[in-house]
Design an enzyme around this catalytic site. Structure first.
Site, short mmCIF file in Angstrom:
data_model
loop_
_atom_site.label_atom_id
_atom_site.label_comp_id
_atom_site.label_asym_id
_atom_site.label_seq_id
_atom_site.Cartn_x
_atom_site.Cartn_y
_atom_site.Cartn_z
CE1 TYR A 98 -3.39 -2.67 0.20
CE2 TYR A 98 -3.95 -1.90 2.38
CZ TYR A 98 -4.20 -2.72 1.30
OH TYR A 98 -5.27 -3.59 1.33
CE1 TYR A 143 2.33 -6.86 -6.47
CE2 TYR A 143 0.04 -6.33 -6.91
CZ TYR A 143 1.13 -6.33 -6.06
OH TYR A 143 1.03 -5.79 -4.80
#
Length: 173
Positions: A98, A143
């Site tokens: 985060y 990702y």
């Protein structure tokens, strides 16, 4: 921009993790979910007792990204039975990367990911895995760029809504 330092979090960082978790989750998902669902999730996921238990779990690891004295992001990793799913001893789960919205695009997420990779290698893990909301394209693309591939899906509940998370993994050499 000043340099970003990644430090392993300790019990003294409890409130920092709580505040970062609430702020970053709200910034990322607040517009896509009802106020009621967000409030309930934030209370359940980022209350002091839950974070205390997570920090005390020897199979969970927290790292905080600092820009001078400002915490700008954090990483939560899980191994073994601390993993939210799989519970594979040969894997390390990235439960959370985060980053504050103010620091998107400033490589903070990449530095936190590199810390996850380094931790997995130190622990001789065969692969990293994670779940990411299919509609969070910024994260999905991040990702994929870092070599993760989709291997399954699971349901993530936020309030009364069911959302689909892509489960992704990266095999380590």
């Amino acid at each position: 921009m000043t340099s970003i330092i990644i430090n392993k979090a300790s019990f003294e960082d409890l409130e920092t993790i709580q505040n970062l978790g609430i702020q970053t989750f709200s910034e990322t998902f607040g517009e896509s979910n009802s106020e009621e669902a967000m409030k309930k999730y934030l209370e359940e996921s980022f209350n002091i007792e839950k974070i205390k238990a997570e920090l005390n779990n020897p199979h969970s690891f927290f790292f905080i990204a600092w820009e001078e004295n400002d915490a700008v992001g954090y990483l939560k990793l899980n191994s073994g039975k601390a993993q939210t799913e799989l519970h594979d001893e040969t894997s390390l789960e990235i439960e959370r990367i985060y980053v504050k919205k103010s620091h998107h695009g400033k490589k903070v997420g990449q530095l936190l990911y590199e810390q996850a990779l380094e931790t997995a290698q130190q622990q001789n893990k065969a692969y990293l895995w994670l779940g990411v909301w299919e509609e969070n394209l910024r994260a999905v693309n991040f990702y994929r760029k870092n070599g993760f591939v989709e291997f399954d899906k699971h349901i993530f509940r936020l309030g009364d809504e069911e959302q689909t998370d892509l489960m992704m993994k990266k095999i380590l050499e």
